[in-house]
Design a protein around this motif. Structure first.
Motif, PDB file in Angstrom:
ATOM      1  N   HIS A  35       0.870  -1.173   0.000  1.00  0.00           N
ATOM      2  CA  HIS A  35       0.000   0.000   0.000  1.00  0.00           C
ATOM      3  C   HIS A  35       0.907   1.223   0.000  1.00  0.00           C
ATOM      4  O   HIS A  35       1.834   1.307   0.809  1.00  0.00           O
ATOM      5  N   ASP A  57      -6.401   4.011  -5.898  1.00  0.00           N
ATOM      6  CA  ASP A  57      -7.528   4.468  -5.093  1.00  0.00           C
ATOM      7  C   ASP A  57      -7.775   5.960  -5.201  1.00  0.00           C
ATOM      8  O   ASP A  57      -8.881   6.435  -4.924  1.00  0.00           O
ATOM      9  N   ARG A  97      -2.550   7.305  -4.894  1.00  0.00           N
ATOM     10  CA  ARG A  97      -2.544   6.308  -3.823  1.00  0.00           C
ATOM     11  C   ARG A  97      -2.921   4.970  -4.436  1.00  0.00           C
ATOM     12  O   ARG A  97      -3.879   4.889  -5.208  1.00  0.00           O
ATOM     13  N   LYS A  98      -2.156   3.939  -4.110  1.00  0.00           N
ATOM     14  CA  LYS A  98      -2.364   2.653  -4.766  1.00  0.00           C
ATOM     15  C   LYS A  98      -2.282   1.498  -3.779  1.00  0.00           C
ATOM     16  O   LYS A  98      -1.724   1.630  -2.683  1.00  0.00           O
ATOM     17  N   ARG A  99      -2.844   0.364  -4.196  1.00  0.00           N
ATOM     18  CA  ARG A  99      -2.708  -0.907  -3.484  1.00  0.00           C
ATOM     19  C   ARG A  99      -2.307  -1.961  -4.508  1.00  0.00           C
ATOM     20  O   ARG A  99      -2.839  -1.990  -5.610  1.00  0.00           O
ATOM     21  N   ASP A 132     -10.195  -5.749  -3.952  1.00  0.00           N
ATOM     22  CA  ASP A 132     -10.367  -4.972  -2.723  1.00  0.00           C
ATOM     23  C   ASP A 132     -10.603  -5.894  -1.524  1.00  0.00           C
ATOM     24  O   ASP A 132     -10.054  -5.665  -0.441  1.00  0.00           O
ATOM     25  N   HIS A 135      -7.363  -7.331  -0.237  1.00  0.00           N
ATOM     26  CA  HIS A 135      -6.620  -6.360   0.572  1.00  0.00           C
ATOM     27  C   HIS A 135      -7.225  -6.235   1.973  1.00  0.00           C
ATOM     28  O   HIS A 135      -6.491  -6.119   2.970  1.00  0.00           O
ATOM     29  N   GLN A 139      -5.589  -8.057   6.039  1.00  0.00           N
ATOM     30  CA  GLN A 139      -5.279  -7.161   7.163  1.00  0.00           C
ATOM     31  C   GLN A 139      -6.022  -7.526   8.441  1.00  0.00           C
ATOM     32  O   GLN A 139      -5.805  -6.889   9.474  1.00  0.00           O
TER      33      GLN A 139
END
Length: 277
Positions: A35, A57, A97-99, A132, A135, A139
């Protein structure tokens, strides 16, 4: 199981500071999760030894893949194939902003590599939502089963997209001079190999080798080797290996050499990358 087509929530603007968090999830087939948020960092041309699944994102990203320019933004899913040169930079002053999910090469048929080069991204709400969910699941302690379920859904849907891609048949790995040099570099990622030795092994002059490699792969042999070593360093750092030891085990001259190339490629120092995990 939740509906993968559930719409995504609105995203906030990109924060002004650089932020990077990376870790190795205990999920088969997933080699790394990243991230990150950047305002000004530009990735130089490099390659990965894994399939790269990217969500943006906020903001936008422009990137060259196999010397063709693309741009992506929120709502699109990008799939970058392994061992194909690409770069990346913000599409606007606000940054991005990225994942990212890094999938082991066993998760997507490498015979589809050529199709991924020809068509690297799609607008597919169901695929976006499934990525998504990966991700989110990785977590949350206790959601290991869900974390293993969603990658399978992602890879199945990616496969369907690649099968439907209106492109030339998948590209083979013909034993051209450039590909033979690539295989030689892959066999000497840590210990390295001189251009003179490679020339002797492959029966071609040094300048001809460099030109052939750059023409076919879009990157110099040196940048390719550095990218492979950075991949090795990332995994060692996320496994808890100290940066000084990582430098030697990944093929860099010393820690300063590692730091210089690592920061240029990823925008953060090796120590910061390790701490983010």
């Amino acid at each position: 199981m939740a509906d993968p087509a559930h719409p995504a929530a609105p995203v906030a603007p990109v924060a002004p500071a650089t932020r990077v968090r990376a870790w190795r999830p205990d999920v088969p087939g997933l080699t790394e999760v990243l991230h990150a948020a950047f305002t000004s960092h530009a990735y130089p041309k490099h390659t990965h030894d894994a399939w790269t699944v990217l969500l943006v994102d906020a903001g936008g990203v422009r990137y060259d893949l196999d010397r063709r320019e693309h741009q992506t933004a929120p709502s699109r899913v990008v799939l970058l194939p392994p061992h194909v040169a690409h770069d990346g930079r913000a599409a606007g002053a606000e940054g991005f902003r990225k994942r990212v999910l890094y999938l082991d090469t066993s998760q997507v048929d490498v015979q589809r590599l050529g199709r991924a080069v020809d068509r690297p991204d799609w607008t597919d709400p169901s695929l976006w939502a499934a990525v998504d969910r990966v991700h989110r699941a990785v977590q949350r302690p206790g959601d290991e089963l869900e974390a293993e379920t969603w990658p399978a859904i992602v890879t199945a849907r990616l496969g369907r997209h690649l099968d439907r891609t209106d492109a030339a048949p998948a590209r083979g790995r013909a034993p051209t001079l450039a590909r033979r040099l690539q295989d030689l570099l892959d066999a000497h990622v840590v210990d390295g190999i001189s251009l003179a030795t490679a020339s002797a092994v492959l029966g071609a002059g040094p300048s001809h080798l460099v030109r052939a490699f750059g023409h076919e792969l879009g990157i110099s042999p040196h940048r390719y080797l550095v990218g492979r070593r950075v991949d090795v360093a990332r995994r060692l750092l996320l496994a808890g290996t100290p940066p000084g030891v990582v430098a030697v085990e990944a093929g860099f001259h010393d820690q300063a050499h590692l730091t210089r190339h690592f920061r240029r490629t990823l925008g953060v120092t090796p120590a910061a990358y390790a701490r983010s995990a």
